[in-house]
Enzyme design. Sequence first.
Site, PDB file in Angstrom:
ATOM      1  N   THR A  13      -4.645  22.684 -58.454  1.00  0.00           N
ATOM      2  CA  THR A  13      -4.499  22.635 -57.003  1.00  0.00           C
ATOM      3  C   THR A  13      -4.140  24.018 -56.468  1.00  0.00           C
ATOM      4  O   THR A  13      -3.499  24.820 -57.146  1.00  0.00           O
ATOM      5  CB  THR A  13      -3.430  21.617 -56.587  1.00  0.00           C
ATOM      6  OG1 THR A  13      -2.138  22.061 -57.008  1.00  0.00           O
ATOM      7  CG2 THR A  13      -3.719  20.249 -57.206  1.00  0.00           C
ATOM      8  N   GLY A  18      -4.539  33.934 -56.046  1.00  0.00           N
ATOM      9  CA  GLY A  18      -3.274  34.123 -56.727  1.00  0.00           C
ATOM     10  C   GLY A  18      -3.145  33.441 -58.071  1.00  0.00           C
ATOM     11  O   GLY A  18      -4.064  33.444 -58.896  1.00  0.00           O
ATOM     12  N   SER A 140       9.352  27.652 -60.180  1.00  0.00           N
ATOM     13  CA  SER A 140       9.701  29.040 -59.859  1.00  0.00           C
ATOM     14  C   SER A 140      11.123  29.316 -60.292  1.00  0.00           C
ATOM     15  O   SER A 140      11.941  28.394 -60.421  1.00  0.00           O
ATOM     16  CB  SER A 140       9.569  29.252 -58.349  1.00  0.00           C
ATOM     17  OG  SER A 140      10.198  30.445 -57.929  1.00  0.00           O
ATOM     18  N   TYR A 153      12.256  26.637 -49.734  1.00  0.00           N
ATOM     19  CA  TYR A 153      11.329  26.812 -50.860  1.00  0.00           C
ATOM     20  C   TYR A 153      12.030  26.512 -52.179  1.00  0.00           C
ATOM     21  O   TYR A 153      11.512  25.772 -53.026  1.00  0.00           O
ATOM     22  CB  TYR A 153      10.803  28.240 -50.854  1.00  0.00           C
ATOM     23  CG  TYR A 153       9.959  28.605 -52.058  1.00  0.00           C
ATOM     24  CD1 TYR A 153       8.653  28.157 -52.177  1.00  0.00           C
ATOM     25  CD2 TYR A 153      10.470  29.412 -53.076  1.00  0.00           C
ATOM     26  CE1 TYR A 153       7.871  28.498 -53.284  1.00  0.00           C
ATOM     27  CE2 TYR A 153       9.701  29.754 -54.175  1.00  0.00           C
ATOM     28  CZ  TYR A 153       8.407  29.299 -54.277  1.00  0.00           C
ATOM     29  OH  TYR A 153       7.645  29.632 -55.370  1.00  0.00           O
TER      30      TYR A 153
END
Length: 263
Positions: A13, A18, A140, A153
């Site tokens: 997805t 990037g 992350s 985020y």
Amino acid sequence: MRIDLSGKTALVTGSTQGIGEAIATGLARAGASVGVNGRSDHSVAAAMARIESAAAGGLVAAPGDLATDEGCRRVLSVLPHVDILVNNLGVFGAKPAFEIDDDEWRRYFEVNVLAGIRLTRAYLPGMIAGGWGRVQYIASDSAVVIPAEMIHYGMTKTALLAVSRGFAKEAAGSGVTVNSVIAGPTHTAGVEDFVYQLVDKNLPWEEAQRVFMREHRPQSLLRRLIEPEEIANMVVYLSSTFASATTGGALRVDGGYVDSILP
């Protein structure tokens, strides 16, 4: 180590740029047939043209806004079954904590978390029934070291660690593995924009990157931004038979950014 994913179908997805594009390229190079996903037909076609020369397997256009039910249904109509699901889609940006309103909190959750849950719910039962599959969530370092400039985020990436661990338990004993990959600060066009939100916009990129790492990410042991291909290498490995005993994990490709032995 030669990774061969011939005969496997993958969906990555958010793979029109990037990290997502690098992952799609890596999986295609290993022989998988890869679904390339983005919100528009144009962005998907452009990414497929860039990936095509590296693809040993085929490429499938899978456009659709996965933050919506309609977009998810559109992708599922093109790819009703996959062997490898990489939930990479995500948005990020710097914003003072008290300026993040309810709509923004919801948007980040729907794009970064709920989109991956929808697809896992759709694809994981078929993988379990077939006795083989790979599901991955691109998390992350912000999941563990919440950045003050974008806590919305960081919240979503922390949620992905919980989601991946929970679905790994659901797939226990089935031959399907579910993991998250903790990516560190990575060099993408979006990150270049983000860096220039925090440092002098007049600095040349190489100097701006050094200033950003020194002032905003000093924990990094790599002391540079990670290249997208370095994240993709971990994802391709986790997609292979070599990683058959790795599940329920949060694997770090963070350049030593997280100051901990475990996540």
